[in-house]
Write a protein that holds these residues in place. Structure first.
Motif, PDB file in Angstrom:
ATOM      1  N   GLU A 114     -30.853 -11.250 -57.498  1.00 50.37           N
ATOM      2  CA  GLU A 114     -31.781 -12.001 -58.343  1.00 50.37           C
ATOM      3  C   GLU A 114     -33.178 -11.425 -58.150  1.00 50.37           C
ATOM      4  OE1 GLU A 114     -32.520 -16.667 -59.400  1.00 50.37           O
ATOM      5  OE2 GLU A 114     -32.188 -16.181 -57.310  1.00 50.37           O
ATOM      6  N   SER A 149     -37.850 -21.011 -69.405  1.00 43.45           N
ATOM      7  CA  SER A 149     -36.554 -20.562 -69.912  1.00 43.45           C
ATOM      8  C   SER A 149     -36.273 -19.146 -69.414  1.00 43.45           C
ATOM      9  CB  SER A 149     -36.545 -20.606 -71.436  1.00 43.45           C
ATOM     10  OG  SER A 149     -37.549 -19.752 -71.939  1.00 43.45           O
ATOM     11  N   PRO A 150     -34.984 -18.816 -69.250  1.00 45.05           N
ATOM     12  CA  PRO A 150     -34.630 -17.454 -68.826  1.00 45.05           C
ATOM     13  C   PRO A 150     -35.091 -16.431 -69.847  1.00 45.05           C
ATOM     14  CG  PRO A 150     -32.737 -18.933 -68.683  1.00 45.05           C
ATOM     15  CD  PRO A 150     -33.828 -19.677 -69.396  1.00 45.05           C
ATOM     16  N   ASN A 164     -36.249 -18.482 -51.894  1.00 44.94           N
ATOM     17  CA  ASN A 164     -35.690 -19.288 -52.979  1.00 44.94           C
ATOM     18  C   ASN A 164     -34.672 -18.520 -53.820  1.00 44.94           C
ATOM     19  OD1 ASN A 164     -36.914 -22.133 -53.318  1.00 44.94           O
ATOM     20  ND2 ASN A 164     -38.579 -20.841 -52.578  1.00 44.94           N
ATOM     21  N   GLN A 213     -31.191 -17.466 -55.099  1.00 50.53           N
ATOM     22  CA  GLN A 213     -29.925 -18.193 -55.158  1.00 50.53           C
ATOM     23  C   GLN A 213     -28.724 -17.280 -55.308  1.00 50.53           C
ATOM     24  OE1 GLN A 213     -30.310 -21.200 -58.204  1.00 50.53           O
ATOM     25  NE2 GLN A 213     -31.322 -22.601 -56.789  1.00 50.53           N
ATOM     26  N   ARG A 273     -39.225 -17.841 -62.761  1.00 53.04           N
ATOM     27  CA  ARG A 273     -38.940 -18.588 -63.984  1.00 53.04           C
ATOM     28  C   ARG A 273     -38.165 -19.866 -63.664  1.00 53.04           C
ATOM     29  NH1 ARG A 273     -39.833 -17.417 -68.482  1.00 53.04           N
ATOM     30  NH2 ARG A 273     -40.110 -15.662 -69.797  1.00 53.04           N
ATOM     31  N   ARG A 274     -37.206 -19.753 -62.734  1.00 48.87           N
ATOM     32  CA  ARG A 274     -36.429 -20.931 -62.352  1.00 48.87           C
ATOM     33  C   ARG A 274     -37.314 -21.949 -61.636  1.00 48.87           C
ATOM     34  NH1 ARG A 274     -34.320 -20.978 -57.778  1.00 48.87           N
ATOM     35  NH2 ARG A 274     -33.790 -18.770 -57.653  1.00 48.87           N
ATOM     36  N   GLN A 305     -36.803 -13.714 -62.284  1.00 49.28           N
ATOM     37  CA  GLN A 305     -35.795 -14.758 -62.460  1.00 49.28           C
ATOM     38  C   GLN A 305     -36.064 -15.938 -61.516  1.00 49.28           C
ATOM     39  OE1 GLN A 305     -32.597 -12.044 -61.701  1.00 49.28           O
ATOM     40  NE2 GLN A 305     -31.931 -12.044 -63.838  1.00 49.28           N
ATOM     41  N   ILE A 306     -36.418 -15.650 -60.278  1.00 51.68           N
ATOM     42  CA  ILE A 306     -36.686 -16.707 -59.298  1.00 51.68           C
ATOM     43  C   ILE A 306     -37.890 -17.537 -59.732  1.00 51.68           C
ATOM     44  CG2 ILE A 306     -37.372 -17.184 -56.907  1.00 51.68           C
ATOM     45  CD1 ILE A 306     -35.885 -14.516 -56.197  1.00 51.68           C
ATOM     46  N   ASN A 318     -39.577 -23.775 -63.950  1.00 52.81           N
ATOM     47  CA  ASN A 318     -38.859 -24.444 -65.044  1.00 52.81           C
ATOM     48  C   ASN A 318     -39.128 -23.783 -66.393  1.00 52.81           C
ATOM     49  OD1 ASN A 318     -37.582 -26.375 -63.415  1.00 52.81           O
ATOM     50  ND2 ASN A 318     -39.470 -27.595 -63.378  1.00 52.81           N
TER      51      ASN A 318
END
Length: 188
Positions: free
Chosen positions: A23, A36-37, A17, A19, A30-31, A27-28, A34
């Motif tokens: 990364e 927040s960064p 996953n 992107q 958290r994305r 970060q992956i 959903n």
């Protein structure tokens, strides 16, 4: 920041996953969740902690869609790039160490089809076998080594060019395209 251990299946899911190059796992996740960064104040704290980067190329990522079950016995041709960690690769001792490390990653990624490596042969000797003795019986000066975490053995007493050719041929047999096979070969 806390460290956690995850199994291979979960690691492959996270890596698949990715992107963008570089990364990291935080970060992956958290994305995907959903969330927040990471805020600017947390970034300073994060710079003190070395996080493992998922070193993958976006053009060779196979995505695992949400709400689908993943059968991890054979992940797919592009996923070896998710398994290979350039930092770990660089820590291997010499060309033979890197050669074995790459073959081990290919084995982990393609357990069901890895037996195809037994088709990779020279004019007068075999390069891969299921036992040390089989390699020794096929020629002199073989210097057989076990591919880590596998039941396969490989001849290591060849020059770097021959090892690169062997890796390239293995990649093609495991259904990598020419560009991916060359990329894998150049890791050596």
């Amino acid at each position: 920041m806390k460290k956690i251990e995850i199994d291979d299946e979960l690691y492959h899911y996270i890596a698949s996953n990715t992107q963008s190059i570089g990364e990291n796992a935080t970060q992956i996740l958290r994305r995907l969740l959903n969330l927040s960064p990471v805020s600017a104040s947390n970034k300073e704290q994060n710079t003190r902690i070395k996080e493992a980067k998922l070193d993958v190329k976006p053009d060779v990522i196979t995505k695992i869609e949400d709400n689908t079950e993943s059968k991890t016995t054979d992940i797919g041709p592009a996923d070896v790039f998710n398994v290979l960690n350039k930092e770990e690769l660089a820590m291997q001792k010499g060309v033979v160490g890197r050669f074995l490390f790459i073959l081990s990653a290919l084995h982990r990624t393609h357990k069901n089809r890895f037996s195809k490596v037994l088709e990779v042969k020279g004019k007068h000797r075999i390069y891969f076998a299921m036992s040390k003795e089989a390699l020794l019986d096929s020629g002199s000066s073989m210097n057989p080594k076990n591919i880590p975490e596998s039941e396969y053995w490989v001849m290591t007493n060849s020059n770097t060019t021959r090892k690169k050719l062997m890796l390239h041929e293995v990649a093609i047999l495991l259904d990598y395209n020419e560009t991916q096979a060359e990329t894998l070969r150049d890791f050596l």
